[in-house]
Design a protein around this motif. Structure first.
Motif, PDB file in Angstrom:
ATOM      1  N   GLU A 188       0.828  -1.210   0.000  1.00 19.20           N
ATOM      2  CA  GLU A 188       0.000   0.000   0.000  1.00 19.20           C
ATOM      3  C   GLU A 188       0.860   1.256   0.000  1.00 19.20           C
ATOM      4  N   ALA A 189       1.905   1.284   0.818  1.00 19.98           N
ATOM      5  CA  ALA A 189       2.753   2.473   0.921  1.00 19.98           C
ATOM      6  C   ALA A 189       3.476   2.762  -0.383  1.00 19.98           C
ATOM      7  N   VAL A 190       4.024   1.726  -1.008  1.00 19.96           N
ATOM      8  CA  VAL A 190       4.761   1.925  -2.257  1.00 19.96           C
ATOM      9  C   VAL A 190       3.813   2.328  -3.377  1.00 19.96           C
ATOM     10  N   SER A 191       2.656   1.697  -3.455  1.00 22.25           N
ATOM     11  CA  SER A 191       1.666   2.042  -4.474  1.00 22.25           C
ATOM     12  C   SER A 191       1.235   3.504  -4.339  1.00 22.25           C
ATOM     13  N   GLU A 192       0.997   3.939  -3.097  1.00 22.82           N
ATOM     14  CA  GLU A 192       0.580   5.318  -2.863  1.00 22.82           C
ATOM     15  C   GLU A 192       1.695   6.293  -3.215  1.00 22.82           C
ATOM     16  N   PHE A 193       2.948   5.920  -2.936  1.00 22.17           N
ATOM     17  CA  PHE A 193       4.056   6.812  -3.271  1.00 22.17           C
ATOM     18  C   PHE A 193       4.195   6.967  -4.778  1.00 22.17           C
ATOM     19  N   ILE A 194       4.071   5.875  -5.515  1.00 19.57           N
ATOM     20  CA  ILE A 194       4.191   5.953  -6.973  1.00 19.57           C
ATOM     21  C   ILE A 194       3.057   6.801  -7.553  1.00 19.57           C
ATOM     22  N   LEU A 195       1.859   6.670  -6.989  1.00 26.11           N
ATOM     23  CA  LEU A 195       0.738   7.512  -7.426  1.00 26.11           C
ATOM     24  C   LEU A 195       1.040   8.985  -7.145  1.00 26.11           C
ATOM     25  N   PHE A 196       1.557   9.268  -5.944  1.00 28.57           N
ATOM     26  CA  PHE A 196       1.937  10.640  -5.588  1.00 28.57           C
ATOM     27  C   PHE A 196       3.023  11.146  -6.532  1.00 28.57           C
ATOM     28  N   TYR A 197       4.032  10.337  -6.788  1.00 27.45           N
ATOM     29  CA  TYR A 197       5.132  10.734  -7.677  1.00 27.45           C
ATOM     30  C   TYR A 197       4.606  11.080  -9.069  1.00 27.45           C
ATOM     31  N   ASN A 198       3.752  10.260  -9.606  1.00 24.97           N
ATOM     32  CA  ASN A 198       3.221  10.485 -10.956  1.00 24.97           C
ATOM     33  C   ASN A 198       2.266  11.664 -11.033  1.00 24.97           C
ATOM     34  N   GLU A 199       1.380  11.780 -10.033  1.00 21.69           N
ATOM     35  CA  GLU A 199       0.277  12.728 -10.123  1.00 21.69           C
ATOM     36  C   GLU A 199       0.564  14.098  -9.513  1.00 21.69           C
ATOM     37  N   ARG A 200       1.401  14.151  -8.459  1.00 22.80           N
ATOM     38  CA  ARG A 200       1.511  15.408  -7.720  1.00 22.80           C
ATOM     39  C   ARG A 200       2.933  15.925  -7.513  1.00 22.80           C
ATOM     40  N   ARG A 201       3.927  15.084  -7.601  1.00 22.45           N
ATOM     41  CA  ARG A 201       5.293  15.562  -7.343  1.00 22.45           C
ATOM     42  C   ARG A 201       5.824  16.289  -8.580  1.00 22.45           C
ATOM     43  N   ILE A 202       6.185  17.563  -8.419  1.00 22.39           N
ATOM     44  CA  ILE A 202       6.628  18.346  -9.574  1.00 22.39           C
ATOM     45  C   ILE A 202       8.114  18.137  -9.831  1.00 22.39           C
ATOM     46  N   HIS A 203       8.516  18.319 -11.092  1.00 24.02           N
ATOM     47  CA  HIS A 203       9.902  18.148 -11.519  1.00 24.02           C
ATOM     48  C   HIS A 203      10.356  19.404 -12.251  1.00 24.02           C
ATOM     49  N   SER A 204      11.475  19.955 -11.843  1.00 22.42           N
ATOM     50  CA  SER A 204      11.990  21.155 -12.500  1.00 22.42           C
ATOM     51  C   SER A 204      12.351  20.884 -13.958  1.00 22.42           C
ATOM     52  N   SER A 205      12.753  19.653 -14.278  1.00 19.74           N
ATOM     53  CA  SER A 205      13.170  19.324 -15.650  1.00 19.74           C
ATOM     54  C   SER A 205      12.007  19.271 -16.631  1.00 19.74           C
ATOM     55  N   ILE A 206      10.786  19.195 -16.106  1.00 12.41           N
ATOM     56  CA  ILE A 206       9.605  19.185 -16.983  1.00 12.41           C
ATOM     57  C   ILE A 206       8.674  20.344 -16.632  1.00 12.41           C
ATOM     58  N   ARG A 207       9.306  21.513 -16.518  1.00 10.76           N
ATOM     59  CA  ARG A 207       8.588  22.779 -16.327  1.00 10.76           C
ATOM     60  C   ARG A 207       7.763  22.820 -15.037  1.00 10.76           C
TER      61      ARG A 207
END
Length: 214
Positions: free
Chosen positions: A172-191
């Motif tokens: 559950e924790a890893v699945s939720e982190f990957i969802l957070f990474y994909n959906e909400r964590r911003i990246h400077s390299s992609i604007r």
């Protein structure tokens, strides 16, 4: 004088002849080469990371498949084992999610030399899917830098923060982190967008970013 035909027939009747071993197709190793990536679905990097379940005193495994251009974790596997058949399913899921099975141009898949990735099963799957598989030379993790970077984030921002008691908790924790990474964590390299947002917007109107050299 020995009659070879009689000897062969006798051995066959006694069932003592060993069957000939089937010769499996061997796939030449393709070394990763320098590339300039200009859009999504050109290069996927994949690797396997493990975590620890304290309450069950055993490890679990995470395999991620990441698009180096838009930084999305396109597909992943979490399990108490990670075998060749599992990495094949992850690759298949990534191609299905991006609707690439019918595409003329398919992504290259890049990996290290782990046993799952050098297996006959994985190479056969790549041939069946019509994609090129390239492997980085030993001791060159910088050639798989994007997936290595994601797995460092996974370690620092997820795995290191939990003392898992059960596999269910870990999953559950890893699945939720990957969802957070994909959906909400911003990246400077992609604007300063999340991977999902960047990928969606870039499909409609190309968003210029610094070229990706791998």
């Amino acid at each position: 004088m020995i009659n070879k035909k009689k000897v062969y027939r006798l051995c066959h009747e006694l069932n003592i002849l060993r069957p000939q071993r089937k010769i499996q197709t061997k796939y030449p190793r393709k070394l990763a080469r320098n590339r300039i990536i200009t859009d999504s679905n050109q290069l996927f990097e994949t690797d396997i990371k493990y975590g620890y379940i304290t309450g069950e005193d055993r490890f679990f495994y995470i395999q991620s498949c990441l698009d180096v251009y838009d930084r999305s974790v396109v597909a992943f596997h979490i399990g108490l084992r990670c075998e060749a058949k599992d990495v094949v399913r992850t690759l298949q899921a990534a191609l299905l999610k991006r609707q690439l099975f019918e595409a003329v141009e398919k992504p290259v898949i890049r990996s290290d030399n782990g046993p799952q990735f050098i297996s006959h099963i994985f190479e056969k799957a790549c041939e069946t899917f019509g994609i090129e598989h390239e492997r980085i030379p030993p001791r060159t993790p910088n050639m798989n830098a994007h997936i290595e970077s994601f797995h460092r984030l996974l370690q620092d921002e997820c795995l290191a923060r939990y003392d898992f008691q059960t596999y269910a908790e870990a999953y559950e924790a890893v699945s939720e982190f990957i969802l957070f990474y994909n959906e909400r964590r911003i990246h400077s390299s992609i604007r300063d967008l999340s991977p999902t947002e960047f990928h969606a917007k870039n499909r409609i109107t190309p968003i210029p970013i610094k070229e990706v050299r791998v």
